[in-house]
Design a protein around this motif. Structure first.
Motif, PDB file in Angstrom:
ATOM      1  N   PRO A   1      19.290   2.008  -3.198  1.00 49.53           N
ATOM      2  CA  PRO A   1      19.837   1.584  -3.961  1.00 49.53           C
ATOM      3  C   PRO A   1      21.637   2.583  -4.773  1.00 49.53           C
ATOM      4  O   PRO A   1      21.309   2.982  -5.795  1.00 49.53           O
ATOM      5  CB  PRO A   1      18.856   1.288  -5.075  1.00 49.53           C
ATOM      6  N   ALA A   2      21.740   2.432  -3.780  1.00 50.59           N
ATOM      7  CA  ALA A   2      23.395   3.594  -3.357  1.00 50.59           C
ATOM      8  C   ALA A   2      24.418   2.412  -2.901  1.00 50.59           C
ATOM      9  O   ALA A   2      24.674   0.903  -3.573  1.00 50.59           O
ATOM     10  CB  ALA A   2      22.965   4.075  -2.681  1.00 50.59           C
TER      11      ALA A   2
ATOM     12  N   ARG B   1      29.105   2.679   1.341  1.00 53.16           N
ATOM     13  CA  ARG B   1      29.140   3.879   1.762  1.00 53.16           C
ATOM     14  C   ARG B   1      28.308   4.178   2.138  1.00 53.16           C
ATOM     15  O   ARG B   1      27.942   5.128   3.016  1.00 53.16           O
ATOM     16  CB  ARG B   1      30.398   4.250   1.295  1.00 53.16           C
ATOM     17  N   ASP B   2      27.437   4.871   1.271  1.00 48.78           N
ATOM     18  CA  ASP B   2      26.564   5.766   1.377  1.00 48.78           C
ATOM     19  C   ASP B   2      24.862   4.733   2.039  1.00 48.78           C
ATOM     20  O   ASP B   2      24.263   6.283   2.896  1.00 48.78           O
ATOM     21  CB  ASP B   2      25.628   6.248  -0.245  1.00 48.78           C
ATOM     22  N   ASN B   3      24.859   3.574   2.119  1.00 47.57           N
ATOM     23  CA  ASN B   3      24.103   3.536   3.159  1.00 47.57           C
ATOM     24  C   ASN B   3      24.385   3.075   4.346  1.00 47.57           C
ATOM     25  O   ASN B   3      23.572   3.518   5.372  1.00 47.57           O
ATOM     26  CB  ASN B   3      23.758   1.923   2.925  1.00 47.57           C
ATOM     27  N   ILE B   4      25.345   3.273   4.725  1.00 46.95           N
ATOM     28  CA  ILE B   4      26.002   3.296   5.799  1.00 46.95           C
ATOM     29  C   ILE B   4      25.897   4.926   6.407  1.00 46.95           C
ATOM     30  O   ILE B   4      25.441   5.210   7.767  1.00 46.95           O
ATOM     31  CB  ILE B   4      26.933   3.078   6.155  1.00 46.95           C
TER      32      ILE B   4
ATOM     33  N   SER C   1      30.790  -0.575  -3.715  1.00 50.92           N
ATOM     34  CA  SER C   1      30.199  -1.547  -4.304  1.00 50.92           C
ATOM     35  C   SER C   1      28.166  -1.077  -4.302  1.00 50.92           C
ATOM     36  O   SER C   1      28.406  -0.573  -3.404  1.00 50.92           O
ATOM     37  CB  SER C   1      30.101  -2.970  -3.522  1.00 50.92           C
ATOM     38  N   ILE C   2      27.746  -1.139  -5.198  1.00 58.21           N
ATOM     39  CA  ILE C   2      26.290  -0.675  -5.587  1.00 58.21           C
ATOM     40  C   ILE C   2      24.766  -2.217  -5.209  1.00 58.21           C
ATOM     41  O   ILE C   2      25.722  -3.101  -5.855  1.00 58.21           O
ATOM     42  CB  ILE C   2      25.725   0.212  -7.073  1.00 58.21           C
ATOM     43  N   ILE C   3      24.279  -2.043  -4.107  1.00 52.78           N
ATOM     44  CA  ILE C   3      23.986  -2.950  -3.806  1.00 52.78           C
ATOM     45  C   ILE C   3      22.332  -2.923  -4.346  1.00 52.78           C
ATOM     46  O   ILE C   3      21.926  -3.509  -3.985  1.00 52.78           O
ATOM     47  CB  ILE C   3      23.435  -2.859  -1.592  1.00 52.78           C
ATOM     48  N   GLY C   4      21.768  -2.156  -5.061  1.00 52.55           N
ATOM     49  CA  GLY C   4      20.543  -2.354  -5.747  1.00 52.55           C
ATOM     50  C   GLY C   4      19.436  -1.843  -4.813  1.00 52.55           C
ATOM     51  O   GLY C   4      19.630  -1.487  -3.375  1.00 52.55           O
TER      52      GLY C   4
END
Length: 580
Positions: free
Chosen positions: A426-427, A430-433, A466-469
């Protein structure tokens, strides 16, 4: 029911050892605190006997000054002890939680599936704190109270053996009470802890499943589940309250009886001139402190069981991790992976093998596809390659070395795995990649372009920030899959495993993604598990699985003419595309 005798104190010592000097210093301060507390009481004797009764009023400033100094020392020690307890508690909780988290990340798929996810959260949050409380507060406090008892008894021995014998009698009474009441109270406390754990798990799982509860209109059902579990907890708390009240009913009259007896005996002794008024008052306070120390030791024996039960739960989870994680490390790339007579079946149905005497070789630097009907063992093979599960029989070799002998972290650095339902934080995008990997923006953008997701990200309100939930709820299934694919491509792995990783994409987007993937992965190993056979038309090797066995191996054209199970899959795939 957990048995505290099973807890390994050596196991607990590992959380004390890194800060043993601080623990020792804190315990020293706590013992000094005991001495200062007794000194505060002792000074009062001299004020009463020497100053007030002896009418040596010139000594009053000296004793008042001494009293103030002792009291200030008490305040300093009180603050210092509180500071070290808090510091050690936080550091110890961090050590316990880190140890537990490290173990959970190494648990097998079987062990993970046997426990509810929310239970691990409870262990991490509640049990880790309980263990820290035992090691940094309850155990040192128990030693402190024991020191109080020994010191006061030593003081009483100077006043006469009568009071020492009376004190020993008091100890025996508490021991008898403890023998009969402590196990009962301890059991009740443990049951409450278990019911509270169940309630916490239910709440966490209820919040996680909110969408399903709403979509099926099961709000009342969820409320009833909570109400039922809360009532179970309430009954246990009520039972513990009754037992605790019984304990108070037994100990409180005895404590007040001792106070009354001491007042009567001491007052009579003062009147008879056998002891001074100051000695009587100080002795009375010492007796009160002694009784309080006995009660605290009694409470300590029951409080510590709660922490030890938590320690046992954590120890059981950590013990599931195999002691040997492998030590083999290889500098160069892997040349081949061999499945040699591999058998596997899940715990729920041992009679039905998922993999049955499976043998094949995966050549490196190729595009390899695994196809077959659902339940044929494709995803199981992927899980074995990423070391989530191990074969029940046979072995997997990487360059003639059993996979289990490879150092796990070293092996996993060679692999990137993208599954059908990827987990997203839930970040930010960029953080998820990056997923904790330090990377330049240009590398992130290239990975996203390769996964055909860059253009969409640019259209988002904050782009890559962007935050993706929660679990990427603001994205579609296809967008989540492409984001996970970009995460894998950023690492440029030696071996890329795609388990239905493009199943949520439309045919055209999937075709573009696979075409780009073929280009950038040329000469590298890519393992694809797919139901859409259009994604594997140009695979170098296709392995067809049927009921846990290899039904055929070859390229698309070879298998289409020689492998009946593969021909059937092709026909079914074409019918689906035509229907769509």
């Amino acid at each position: 029911m957990p048995n505290n005798r099973n807890v390994n104190w050596r196991w607990l010592w590992q959380f004390v050892k890194p800060m043993k000097k601080i623990h020792a210093f804190m315990l020293f301060l706590m013992l000094c605190q005991c001495v200062i507390t007794l000194a505060v009481t002792g000074v009062q004797k001299f004020i009463i006997d020497d100053v007030i009764l002896g009418q040596n009023y010139d000594k009053l400033p000296l004793y008042i000054g001494l009293f103030i100094v002792v009291f200030l020392l008490f305040l300093v020690l009180y603050y210092a002890v509180a500071h070290y307890i808090y510091f050690l508690r936080m550091e110890t909780q961090h050590l316990v939680a880190a140890k537990f988290m490290s173990a959970v990340l190494k648990l097998s798929q079987k062990d993970l599936h046997e426990e509810r996810t929310a239970a691990f959260v409870h262990y991490m949050r509640e049990d880790a704190d309980n263990v820290a409380q035992v090691l940094t507060n309850r155990l040192p406090r128990g030693i402190q109270h024991l020191f109080y008892v020994v010191t006061i008894l030593s003081i009483f021995s100077q006043m006469g053996f009568g009071i020492v014998i009376a004190s020993i009698g008091l100890i025996l009474i508490y021991l008898v009470l403890g023998k009969y009441t402590a196990p009962v109270v301890r059991k009740a406390a443990r049951e409450i802890s278990e019911e509270r754990s169940k309630l916490g798990i239910l709440i966490e799982e209820g919040i996680t499943s909110t969408r399903e509860v709403l979509s099926y209109g099961r709000q009342q059902w969820e409320k009833q589940r909570y109400h039922t579990q809360f009532q179970a907890l309430y009954k246990k708390v009520e039972q513990e309250g009754k037992k605790a009240n019984l304990q108070i009913l037994l100990t409180e009259p005895m404590k007040w009886g001792i106070h009354v007896a001491l007042l009567g005996f001491g007052g009579y002794s003062v009147i008879q001139g056998r002891i001074s008024l100051g000695t009587f008052l100080v002795t009375y306070q010492f007796i009160a402190q002694l009784i309080n120390s006995f009660q605290n030791l009694f409470n300590f024996s029951m409080d510590i069981s709660r922490g030890l039960s938590s320690a046992e739960r954590l120890q059981k989870v950590i013990a599931k991790v195999k002691s040997s994680e492998g030590t083999y490390m290889q500098q160069g790339p892997v040349s081949e992976i061999v499945f040699k007579k591999v058998d596997f079946s899940y715990e729920l149905d041992r009679q039905v093998p998922v993999l049955d005497n499976l043998s094949f070789t995966i050549p490196m630097g190729k595009k390899i596809a695994f196809v077959g009907t659902s339940g044929g063992g494709k995803s199981t093979i992927a899980a074995m390659l990423i070391r989530c599960i191990s074969p029940n029989g046979g072995e997997i070799l990487a360059d003639d070395v059993p996979l289990l002998e490879w150092q796990q972290e070293h092996w996993m650095k060679r692999i990137a795995f993208v599954q059908q339902e990827p987990y997203l934080l839930p970040a930010s995008v960029r953080d998820n990649i990056t997923f904790g990997l330090p990377s330049a923006d240009i590398a992130i953008r290239n990975a996203c372009e390769q996964a055909q997701i860059h253009a969409f990200i640019q259209e988002m309100s904050d782009g890559y920030d962007s935050i993706i939930g929660e679990r990427g709820i603001t994205l579609s299934g296809g967008q989540r899959q492409r984001l996970a694919l970009a995460r894998a491509l950023l690492r440029d792995p030696e071996i890329l495993i795609l388990d239905e990783a493009t199943s949520a994409l439309d045919l055209e987007t999937e075709r573009q993604v696979m075409k780009r993937l073929d280009s950038i992965r040329a000469g590298k190993t890519t393992l694809i598990i797919a139901h859409r056979l259009s994604t594997i038309l140009n695979a170098d090797l296709i392995i067809v699985l049927d009921k846990g066995k290899v039904a055929g191996m070859g390229d698309y054209a070879q298998l289409l003419n020689s492998c009946e199970p593969f021909s059937r899959l092709v026909s079914m795939d074409r019918e689906k595309q035509y229907s769509a």
